[in-house]
Write an enzyme that holds these catalytic residues in place. Structure first.
Site, PDB file in Angstrom:
ATOM      1  N   ASP A  43     -35.329   0.430  -5.428  1.00 28.71           N
ATOM      2  CA  ASP A  43     -36.318   1.230  -6.150  1.00 28.71           C
ATOM      3  C   ASP A  43     -37.388   0.265  -6.693  1.00 28.71           C
ATOM      4  OD1 ASP A  43     -37.516   3.322  -7.451  1.00 28.71           O
ATOM      5  OD2 ASP A  43     -35.870   3.738  -8.817  1.00 28.71           O
TER       6      ASP A  43
ATOM      7  N   GLU B 178     -42.769  -1.343  -5.355  1.00 25.39           N
ATOM      8  CA  GLU B 178     -44.205  -1.283  -4.999  1.00 25.39           C
ATOM      9  C   GLU B 178     -44.907  -2.619  -5.215  1.00 25.39           C
ATOM     10  OE1 GLU B 178     -42.605   0.832  -7.091  1.00 25.39           O
ATOM     11  OE2 GLU B 178     -42.248   2.305  -5.516  1.00 25.39           O
TER      12      GLU B 178
ATOM     13  N   ASP C 200     -40.322  10.142  -7.593  1.00 23.25           N
ATOM     14  CA  ASP C 200     -39.991  10.906  -8.799  1.00 23.25           C
ATOM     15  C   ASP C 200     -40.740  12.226  -8.846  1.00 23.25           C
ATOM     16  OD1 ASP C 200     -38.429   8.758  -9.319  1.00 23.25           O
ATOM     17  OD2 ASP C 200     -39.789   7.855 -10.777  1.00 23.25           O
TER      18      ASP C 200
END
Ligand SMILES: *[C@@H]1O[C@H](CO)[C@@H](O)[C@H](O)[C@H]1NC(C)=O
Length: 977
Positions: free
Chosen positions: A541, A544, A617
């Site tokens: 997760d 980025e 999300d």
């Protein structure tokens, strides 16, 4: 995981499901990004100048060099505005007809980043051997097959044609602009000298090149008259230092004969991309590709999200072409339709070279093949990862995990994987268990594995800066952490773990080291995860990367990576390297290696090689449920089929109706996971009241019965690149009525068509049938009939029902025995649903292997074709082997038929039967049903009941109880009418 927990809680209480929950001011609009503003200003000047606009870029014919193999040519390119600057253009034609166009500045003050393709591509593409370039006075051309590439010299324009018709045109609107490297003007003169002085020699050179640009200040005419954020840029409280100055790249890419485009994920939008430019655009900003952790993202927006894949399809009824731009920096893409039947796009990137791949199609399947040849096909995932994944932030202890597992078993609900979010770890130091709550991680995992299940545990890329954390300390000692703008020391930012640093996976010294961390046994040197087992797989997760105190919740662009490159150059590639190395790590824990499962939030072109993605999300709203389908479809177009959106929505507390509908969406996603925010109420399906609980249990079971369909579809995409979920334009490229359809789709080539209900209180819908063929309701066998022009049918789906159809002409293999986990289905018998086409034929496929190892690469698999044919008064349903014919199987010297000795996998299921065959669409009661060469079988027939139009109504159904045939063998069943 969103960055602002506390704010998240507040906004949940106050505003969800208010769609305006996104904190837009955290993220740049085009007008807040210097290079995007410059790019759009360029196109605005062009629009204003209309036909007076001319590209200053031209190719110098005298500089053309054609390589001896004739498939590559290079040439010098100049801008009339900066004659002293040199650009190099290279064009090559690959053996599959793909044209690669590269342009870079030559001998500039600095070097542009040119390595994006090296991370995205699987290998150096093969150059075509029979291309001949013919140089004329005005252009250079290559004809190959039905295609032609034409490079016009002045202004520079590159076109790909098929049958004489323009398919793709580069710089046709004159928006090509590669900002060359410059020297920074001294501070004092900067503001006064708004118009840069023409440099020496410029006038002479301008005379040589015949340009229709205004004589007065041509540079300002083209580039604008200010140094707009060239050397420094502010956004909110951050300053981006931009030591290299302006280096952006603008190019227009037009599709003169294509009215619809798809792709460039990730955006929460319709599949057919709405306009952002031209007359009354749907969105006012261009589509943005810049991997970001967007908190409570909008359900309809061109804003960037967690991943970026710069590929698009341009489509029309007679042609599909594709574009892939291998660029890793932030990129904005404007889309306009000058007419219904044409599209223009304008790509604006912050840095990097032009490295474009023009994929000539001409069908969607061809473009998938062409793109897969470049960036690879998706890996065949472990079979268990197609089951149901139960996740939550967080299962708080090992006993919590055990209890959740127990509850699933008590309710007889299938589930394959239990997930642990960040709270399993001590102080968010991933790998390190919080020993108070997880005192026995190995025992816990073994308890899960004892019932044939797996665990997935999160490992994020931010490493807590503390010497007591081996992952950080070792990375620091090896000097493989990302550096701050000074290029010295370690960049420090804020994330879940507090003060953190990030591994620089562009540094090769990090690779083997990172992989070793996942070993479940002790290493000779350094730390490894001995408190784990090989039944634990990984969730990446925040890659980025998400940095809570960074600009746009990410890393400063002037941070320094291996090789001295700035973060801006590689930002969109960054997350892919993390999941690449993690999936290699998980794979190499065992000897021989086993298939890894790694879920990633951030991704780039090529990420399909490493595992699954999810849409991040999302919110527990109907809009997010619906757009999740469109996002998953768009990811498939871009190669990343193994995708899903969180069932139930990450934020919020979905009411039972919404949750049930969301499971209906989820079971028809390639990746099926339920997940929820830490502040939501528990919502595992066993907690639902009746009838909802029973409905969800049936839905999960339905998913499990269809695992053979999913796995077969994944095998196909792992070979062809054609996505697992197929929107209408992929199935029926010639039917314009389907081009805009993105709420119903097909699963692989199984013939299954699904249209989940995604609006509240809805039980009525319409389903579009694109062809003159019969479609059967999967559950009731009601036959619907499409027409050659396409037809919408009305359909009623109460809450427990999902619109699911079998296209006439399909044979669908399922396993109908309810099991607690997919691994327990290994030797279960099959059911075959034979859905006869109006002409009486049908076909289907089944692919099986051990689901975990790589033995399938050595021929250890079963791949069958089922075919039904009707002749006179006989329907013959036969099973034949496809394994031996599999392309590539013989390359290893192994071409095992399903039933060959030596095919150990086939042996392990040698006695697995077809326990039931259902033949749908028979015109009348059979006189006899036999195995070819055998005795009469036990069967029953329910006659059809005609209703409505021709061929409509409940179909005639023959059910053969025990056809007495095995799945690995060749056989035929003869139905005498
Ligand atoms: C990523 O994956 C490919 C295999 O698909 C491999 O060849 C490459 O070296 C990997 N490593 C990095 C750092 O990207």
């Amino acid at each position: 995981m969103p960055p602002w927990t506390l704010l998240g809680v507040l906004s949940l209480l106050l505003v969800v499901p208010d769609a305006l929950a996104v904190k837009s001011h955290d993220f740049k609009t085009c007008s807040q990004a210097g290079f995007c503003r410059r790019g759009r200003a360029l196109s605005a000047r062009a629009a204003e100048a209309k036909s007076a606009w001319n590209s200053p870029y031209s190719l110098d014919p005298a500089s053309i060099i054609i390589a001896s193999n004739k498939a590559v040519f290079t040439a010098g390119v100049k801008s009339a505005l900066y004659p002293e600057i040199n650009f190099g253009l290279e064009l090559r034609v690959h053996d599959d007809g793909v044209v690669r166009v590269r342009m870079d500045e030559i001998n500039g003050l600095r070097k542009r980043y040119d390595e994006a393709a090296s991370w995205a591509l699987i290998s150096e593409p093969q150059i075509s051997e029979d291309i001949t370039w013919t140089a004329g006075k005005k252009d250079i051309k290559a004809k190959y097959g039905n295609n032609e590439v034409v490079v016009a010299f002045e202004p520079l324009k590159i076109s790909l044609l098929r049958g004489g018709k323009e398919q793709v045109v580069l710089n046709g609107q004159g928006l090509l602009h590669m900002e060359h490297f410059r020297t920074k003007a001294v501070e004092e003169t900067k503001t006064e000298e708004a118009e840069p002085k023409p440099e020496e020699g410029a006038e002479d050179a301008a005379e040589q090149v015949v340009m229709k640009v205004p004589e007065v200040n041509p540079r300002a005419w083209f580039e604008g008259d200010t140094e707009d954020d060239w050397w420094e840029e502010r956004f909110s409280t951050w300053t981006d230092s931009k030591p290299k100055g302006p280096e952006s790249l603008s190019i227009d890419i037009s599709f003169p004969s294509h009215g619809t485009i798809y792709g460039i994920p990730q955006h929460a939008t319709r599949l057919a991309l709405p306009t952002t430019a031209g007359d009354s655009p749907t969105f006012t900003d261009p589509y943005r590709l810049y991997n970001t952790d967007v908190f409570e993202y909008l359900a309809s927006s061109p804003m960037s999200l967690y991943g970026s894949i710069p590929i698009l399809h341009a489509h029309s009824a007679d042609s599909t072409v594709g574009i892939f731009h291998a660029v890793g920096s932030e990129t904005w893409i404007d889309v306009a339709h000058p007419t219904d039947k044409s599209t223009t796009t304008h790509w604006i990137s912050e840095s990097g070279i032009l490295d474009l791949f023009l994929m000539p199609g001409p069908t969607p399947a061809d473009v998938f093949a062409q793109y897969s040849a470049l960036t690879g096909t998706p890996v065949l995932p472990p079979h268990w990862s197609l089951g149901y994944h139960q996740c939550r932030w967080n299962y708080i202890s090992s006993d919590d995990v055990r209890t959740v597992q127990k509850r699933f078993d008590e309710e007889d609900m299938p589930v394959d994987v239990f997930w642990l979010d960040i709270e399993y770890s001590e102080d968010h130091k991933y790998f390190m268990w919080n020993e108070k709550n997880f005192p026995d991680p190995v025992d816990m995992t073994n308890d899960v594995a004892a019932l044939g299940r797996k665990m997935v545990v999160i490992v994020d890329p931010h490493l807590k800066r503390t010497s007591t954390y081996p992952a950080f300390q070792e990375a620091s000692d090896r000097q493989v952490l990302v550096k701050p703008p000074s290029g010295e020391g370690e960049y420090e930012g804020w994330c879940w773990s507090g003060s953190s640093s990030w591994i620089d996976f562009f540094n090769p010294n990090s690779w083997d080291w990172w992989k070793a961390k996942f070993k479940t046994t002790a290493l000779k040197e350094g730390w490894s995860w001995t408190s784990s087992t090989t039944d634990i797989h990984i969730w990446n997760d925040m890659n980025e990367p998400s940095v809570f105190n960074g600009p746009e919740i990410s890393m400063p662009r002037d941070n320094i990576h291996h090789g001295g490159w700035e973060h801006r150059d590689i930002h969109n590639i960054n997350g892919m390297l993390f999941s690449n190395l993690t999936s290699q790590a998980v794979q190499e824990r065992t000897d021989p290696p086993t298939r890894p499962f790694v879920l990633t939030r951030s991704f780039f072109a090529g990420s399909q090689r490493f595992g699954a993605m999810w849409t991040g999300d999302n919110l527990g709203t109907w809009e997010h449920m619906a757009v999740g389908i469109q996002m998953v479809l768009a990811n498939g177009i871009a190669g990343l089929s193994f995708a899903g959106s969180d069932v139930g929505g990450f934020f919020g507390n979905p009411e039972p109706e919404m949750l049930v509908r969301w499971y209906q969406v989820g079971i028809f996603n390639p990746f099926l996971r339920a997940h929820a925010h830490i502040d939501t109420k528990r919502r595992e399906p066993f907690l639902l009241e009746q009838p909802y609980k029973g409905i969800v249990k049936d839905l999960l079971r339905l998913r499990y019965t269809m695992l053979p369909v999913w796995y077969t579809a994944f095998r196909e995409t792992s070979v062809t690149g054609v996505p697992v979920l197929r929107p209408h334009y992929v199935m029926f490229p010639k039917d314009p009525k389907g081009f805009d359809l993105d709420d119903q789709y097909f699963i692989g080539n199984s013939g299954l068509l699904v249209k989940p209900i995604t609006t509240k209180g809805t039980t009525k819908t319409t389903v579009y049938l694109a062809e003159d063929e019969v479609y059967y309701d999967y559950f009731t066998h009601h036959a619907y009939r499409g027409t050659a022009k396409g037809k919408e049918i009305d359909y009623t789906a109460e809450l427990h029902q999902v619109p699911l159809f079998v296209r006439g002409g399909s044979i669908v293999p399922t396993r109908e025995r309810p099991r607690r986990a997919s691994s327990l289905m290994h030797r279960d018998p099959f059911t075959l649903r034979v859905a006869l086409a109006k002409a009486g034929a049908a076909r289907g496929e089944l692919y099986l292997d051990d689901g975990v190892s790589y033995a399938h690469e050595k021929g250890q698999f079963v791949w069958r074709a089922f075919e039904a044919a009707t002749a006179k008064k006989t329907v013959r349903v036969a099973s034949t082997d496809l394994g031996a014919a599999r392309p590539g199987a013989a390359v290893d010297g192994i071409a095992l038929a399903s039933y060959d000795a030596g095919n150990k996998f086939a042996e392990s299921i040698a006695d697995v039967r077809v326990e039931k065959m259902v033949v749908v669409g028979l015109s009348g009661k059979p006189a006899s049903v036999k195995v070819d060469g055998g005795a009469e079988l036990v069967w029953e027939f329910t006659p059809g009941v005609a209703a409505g139009g021709k061929g409509e109504g409940v179909a005639g159904v023959l059910t053969i109880k025990d056809p007495k045939v095995r799945i690995v063998e060749d056989w035929a069943i003869i139905i005498q009418l």
